[in-house]
Scaffold this motif. Structure first.
Motif, PDB file in Angstrom:
ATOM      1  N   LEU A  29      71.433  68.747  27.804  1.00 28.93           N
ATOM      2  CA  LEU A  29      70.113  68.686  27.173  1.00 28.93           C
ATOM      3  C   LEU A  29      69.317  67.494  27.681  1.00 28.93           C
ATOM      4  CD1 LEU A  29      70.991  69.622  23.478  1.00 28.93           C
ATOM      5  CD2 LEU A  29      69.803  71.033  25.152  1.00 28.93           C
ATOM      6  N   GLN A  30      69.948  66.330  27.719  1.00 31.20           N
ATOM      7  CA  GLN A  30      69.236  65.136  28.180  1.00 31.20           C
ATOM      8  C   GLN A  30      68.908  65.213  29.674  1.00 31.20           C
ATOM      9  OE1 GLN A  30      71.619  61.753  26.802  1.00 31.20           O
ATOM     10  NE2 GLN A  30      70.027  61.389  25.264  1.00 31.20           N
ATOM     11  N   LEU A  31      69.807  65.812  30.451  1.00 29.06           N
ATOM     12  CA  LEU A  31      69.553  65.934  31.888  1.00 29.06           C
ATOM     13  C   LEU A  31      68.327  66.802  32.151  1.00 29.06           C
ATOM     14  CD1 LEU A  31      70.465  65.357  34.775  1.00 29.06           C
ATOM     15  CD2 LEU A  31      71.915  67.393  34.642  1.00 29.06           C
ATOM     16  N   PHE A  32      68.245  67.943  31.493  1.00 28.84           N
ATOM     17  CA  PHE A  32      67.079  68.809  31.676  1.00 28.84           C
ATOM     18  C   PHE A  32      65.804  68.102  31.207  1.00 28.84           C
ATOM     19  CE2 PHE A  32      70.133  72.234  32.211  1.00 28.84           C
ATOM     20  CZ  PHE A  32      69.491  73.039  33.146  1.00 28.84           C
ATOM     21  N   HIS A  33      65.924  67.343  30.130  1.00 32.42           N
ATOM     22  CA  HIS A  33      64.746  66.620  29.638  1.00 32.42           C
ATOM     23  C   HIS A  33      64.305  65.548  30.648  1.00 32.42           C
ATOM     24  CE1 HIS A  33      62.034  64.528  26.928  1.00 32.42           C
ATOM     25  NE2 HIS A  33      62.710  63.403  27.161  1.00 32.42           N
ATOM     26  N   PHE A  34      65.252  64.766  31.166  1.00 36.70           N
ATOM     27  CA  PHE A  34      64.910  63.717  32.125  1.00 36.70           C
ATOM     28  C   PHE A  34      64.330  64.305  33.415  1.00 36.70           C
ATOM     29  CE2 PHE A  34      68.376  60.844  30.166  1.00 36.70           C
ATOM     30  CZ  PHE A  34      67.487  60.455  29.176  1.00 36.70           C
ATOM     31  N   VAL A  35      64.913  65.398  33.901  1.00 31.15           N
ATOM     32  CA  VAL A  35      64.410  66.011  35.132  1.00 31.15           C
ATOM     33  C   VAL A  35      63.013  66.579  34.916  1.00 31.15           C
ATOM     34  CG1 VAL A  35      64.781  67.883  36.785  1.00 31.15           C
ATOM     35  CG2 VAL A  35      66.708  66.501  36.018  1.00 31.15           C
ATOM     36  N   GLN A  36      62.786  67.174  33.745  1.00 25.38           N
ATOM     37  CA  GLN A  36      61.445  67.693  33.457  1.00 25.38           C
ATOM     38  C   GLN A  36      60.423  66.566  33.409  1.00 25.38           C
ATOM     39  OE1 GLN A  36      60.617  70.787  33.432  1.00 25.38           O
ATOM     40  NE2 GLN A  36      58.473  70.532  32.819  1.00 25.38           N
ATOM     41  N   GLN A  37      60.817  65.436  32.834  1.00 20.71           N
ATOM     42  CA  GLN A  37      59.929  64.283  32.817  1.00 20.71           C
ATOM     43  C   GLN A  37      59.647  63.785  34.231  1.00 20.71           C
ATOM     44  OE1 GLN A  37      58.733  64.509  29.433  1.00 20.71           O
ATOM     45  NE2 GLN A  37      58.467  62.338  29.937  1.00 20.71           N
ATOM     46  N   ARG A  38      60.681  63.764  35.065  1.00 17.04           N
ATOM     47  CA  ARG A  38      60.486  63.328  36.449  1.00 17.04           C
ATOM     48  C   ARG A  38      59.588  64.315  37.208  1.00 17.04           C
ATOM     49  NH1 ARG A  38      62.742  59.455  39.725  1.00 17.04           N
ATOM     50  NH2 ARG A  38      62.886  58.432  37.689  1.00 17.04           N
ATOM     51  N   ARG A  39      59.753  65.580  36.952  1.00 15.41           N
ATOM     52  CA  ARG A  39      58.877  66.575  37.597  1.00 15.41           C
ATOM     53  C   ARG A  39      57.415  66.352  37.210  1.00 15.41           C
ATOM     54  NH1 ARG A  39      60.176  71.618  39.126  1.00 15.41           N
ATOM     55  NH2 ARG A  39      58.596  72.438  37.712  1.00 15.41           N
ATOM     56  N   LEU A  40      57.187  66.108  35.917  1.00 10.52           N
ATOM     57  CA  LEU A  40      55.812  65.860  35.471  1.00 10.52           C
ATOM     58  C   LEU A  40      55.251  64.586  36.079  1.00 10.52           C
ATOM     59  CD1 LEU A  40      56.100  66.838  31.676  1.00 10.52           C
ATOM     60  CD2 LEU A  40      55.035  68.150  33.515  1.00 10.52           C
ATOM     61  N   ARG A 146      64.602  63.431  46.630  1.00 11.80           N
ATOM     62  CA  ARG A 146      64.471  62.320  45.697  1.00 11.80           C
ATOM     63  C   ARG A 146      64.847  62.773  44.273  1.00 11.80           C
ATOM     64  NH1 ARG A 146      61.124  57.934  47.288  1.00 11.80           N
ATOM     65  NH2 ARG A 146      60.444  57.721  45.119  1.00 11.80           N
ATOM     66  N   ILE A 147      64.392  63.969  43.913  1.00  9.45           N
ATOM     67  CA  ILE A 147      64.732  64.484  42.571  1.00  9.45           C
ATOM     68  C   ILE A 147      66.232  64.781  42.478  1.00  9.45           C
ATOM     69  CG2 ILE A 147      64.308  66.332  40.922  1.00  9.45           C
ATOM     70  CD1 ILE A 147      61.499  66.578  42.011  1.00  9.45           C
ATOM     71  N   TYR A 148      66.793  65.322  43.565  1.00 13.40           N
ATOM     72  CA  TYR A 148      68.230  65.605  43.570  1.00 13.40           C
ATOM     73  C   TYR A 148      69.042  64.313  43.447  1.00 13.40           C
ATOM     74  CZ  TYR A 148      72.798  67.166  45.208  1.00 13.40           C
ATOM     75  OH  TYR A 148      74.148  67.427  45.317  1.00 13.40           O
ATOM     76  N   GLN A 149      68.592  63.253  44.141  1.00  7.99           N
ATOM     77  CA  GLN A 149      69.260  61.974  44.022  1.00  7.99           C
ATOM     78  C   GLN A 149      69.146  61.418  42.602  1.00  7.99           C
ATOM     79  OE1 GLN A 149      71.159  60.587  46.189  1.00  7.99           O
ATOM     80  NE2 GLN A 149      71.527  58.649  45.090  1.00  7.99           N
ATOM     81  N   PHE A 150      67.971  61.622  42.000  1.00  8.13           N
ATOM     82  CA  PHE A 150      67.793  61.190  40.604  1.00  8.13           C
ATOM     83  C   PHE A 150      68.744  61.957  39.671  1.00  8.13           C
ATOM     84  CE2 PHE A 150      65.738  62.250  36.539  1.00  8.13           C
ATOM     85  CZ  PHE A 150      65.653  60.989  35.984  1.00  8.13           C
ATOM     86  N   ILE A 151      68.910  63.256  39.921  1.00  4.95           N
ATOM     87  CA  ILE A 151      69.816  64.058  39.097  1.00  4.95           C
ATOM     88  C   ILE A 151      71.242  63.546  39.235  1.00  4.95           C
ATOM     89  CG2 ILE A 151      70.812  66.355  38.793  1.00  4.95           C
ATOM     90  CD1 ILE A 151      68.089  67.503  39.627  1.00  4.95           C
ATOM     91  N   ARG A 152      71.684  63.273  40.457  1.00  2.00           N
ATOM     92  CA  ARG A 152      73.051  62.794  40.661  1.00  2.00           C
ATOM     93  C   ARG A 152      73.280  61.455  39.972  1.00  2.00           C
ATOM     94  NH1 ARG A 152      74.170  62.917  46.946  1.00  2.00           N
ATOM     95  NH2 ARG A 152      76.122  61.981  46.178  1.00  2.00           N
ATOM     96  N   VAL A 153      72.338  60.534  40.129  1.00  5.50           N
ATOM     97  CA  VAL A 153      72.495  59.219  39.491  1.00  5.50           C
ATOM     98  C   VAL A 153      72.498  59.347  37.974  1.00  5.50           C
ATOM     99  CG1 VAL A 153      71.423  56.962  39.173  1.00  5.50           C
ATOM    100  CG2 VAL A 153      71.493  57.999  41.448  1.00  5.50           C
TER     101      VAL A 153
END
Length: 408
Positions: A29-40, A146-153
């Motif tokens: 849940l938090q991962l999807f939320h953080f990635v959505q925030q990064r996308r925005l 960059r987003i993929y690296q953010f997801i991994r970290v």
């Protein structure tokens, strides 16, 4: 029976499994939320950068000034998040394409789950507003690597943090469960395991401290109540099978077994003696007194008999008015007669029951265990026969059964 799988291990495994499942859901849940925030965030950054060159880029596209368009697009590289930029005409014709960085491959599953790459479309309008629709579309695409690296970290950080949290929760919850449930259950199991067979009926579990008002306390109290009920039923059945309940005396069957046991153990010793005595008053007052008064009379008479005998004598109740006495020590005829006379004097003393004063009457018969060693039943029958003979001779009589001459 040995414990092969302890409750401690089972509950720790269960708590760990449940904790890991919940932690995994939180991570997702938090991962999807953080990635959505990064996308925005990336979309807003690309939109802000695109708006700064939107007006000159529209004029350059209108004039078909390709070098100017490329120079304007090159300024987008400074943002650091844009991977490529395209100029697309209204007919979806790619007029110009510019890649700022070499994109690294991203797993297809990650691209599908998080909808990568992130892209925006900015319409380019004519300054004169002569055309209804846009001249072209500026399509900007963010760097998916960059987003993929953010997801991994992010996943690595949350895994470390939440796994440590899960470990602490597992240890804490397991300690609480172990202290509240498993230790008391283990204590009860040990108490029942080490229970001696002779203590099964009357056994009671101690009520654990701190568990008087919970399910374990209810379990212990229910067990103790059931044990008390079982003990009462057992005692009642034992009394019905082996004796009379009120005076707690053996019945005829148990008395005969005791005679057999003593006769086998004292074959070369002094002979055994059996006295059968009948209290006539118990028969005569059967319909004259209440049950409570009869019980008082019965207990009084039994206590008087016990006052006359010692621990080597066995007292039994044959029926509601007849008693039997087994004398295992000093059972010579003279001493037996002396004991019988002593009981007669004791039993014939007045007994007061409310407004009544009763004068009990007795008849006694004596038989001796002689060398021919009759069976226990025969020995009791001889004493009963002698008692009946004494009864017909008068009140408070004592008679001895003699072999050959019958009753004497």
């Amino acid at each position: 029976m040995r414990v092969t799988r302890s409750l401690t291990i089972k509950q720790m495994a269960m708590v760990s499994t449940v904790t890991l499942i919940i932690v995994s859901l939180f991570i997702l849940l938090q991962l999807f939320h953080f990635v959505q925030q990064r996308r925005l965030d990336y979309a807003q950054q690309m939109e802000s950068v695109a708006l700064t060159i939107r007006q000159p880029l529209s004029e350059a596209v209108l004039k078909a000034d390709i070098p100017l368009v490329e120079r304007l697009l090159a300024t987008l590289k400074l943002s650091g998040v844009i991977a490529r930029a395209d100029i697309v005409l209204p007919d979806n014709i790619h007029a110009l394409h510019n890649e700022f960085i070499l994109e690294k491959p991203v797993p297809a599953l990650v691209s599908h789950l998080f909808e990568l790459p992130v892209s925006i479309r900015i319409p380019l309008y004519s300054p004169e507003r002569a055309m209804r629709g846009p001249l072209a579309l500026l399509v900007l695409q963010a760097d998916s690597a960059r987003i993929y690296q953010f997801i991994r970290v992010t996943v690595a950080t949350m895994l470390i943090a939440y796994l440590l949290l899960a470990l602490m929760l597992t240890v804490a919850i397991s300690w609480c469960i172990n202290r509240l449930v498993i230790r008391p259950v283990r204590h009860l199991a040990l108490a029942l395991k080490t229970l001696a067979p002779e203590d099964l009926i009357a056994h009671q579990l101690p009520l654990l401290v701190g568990h008087r008002d919970d399910e374990l306390g209810q379990l212990i109290m229910a067990y103790n109540h059931n044990q008390q009920t079982l003990g009462s039923i057992y005692n009642e059945m034992y009394c019905k099978a082996s004796g009379f309940a009120l005076p707690s005396l053996p019945n005829e069957a148990l008395f005969l077994a005791l005679i057999e046991q003593h006769s086998k153990s004292v074959e070369n010793a002094a002979p055994l003696a059996v006295i059968v005595l009948r209290v006539e008053t118990l028969q005569e007052t059967h319909t004259l007194v209440t049950d409570d008064q009869r019980n008082i009379l019965l207990i009084t008479l039994v206590n008087r008999i016990r006052d006359c005998i010692d621990a080597s004598c066995v007292l039994a109740q044959i029926n509601h008015s007849d008693f039997a006495l087994l004398i295992t020590r000093d059972s010579h005829i003279f001493r037996t007669m002396r004991l019988a006379r002593k009981m007669t004097r004791k039993l014939t003393q007045p007994v007061t029951l409310g407004q009544f004063q009763l004068h009990p009457e007795t008849s006694m018969g004596i038989s001796l265990h002689e060398k021919e060693t009759p069976h226990a039943k025969e020995l009791l029958n001889r004493a009963s026969s002698a008692m009946m003979s004494a009864h017909y001779h008068g009140k408070n009589q004592i008679n001895v059964f003699r072999t050959g001459n019958g009753d004497g």
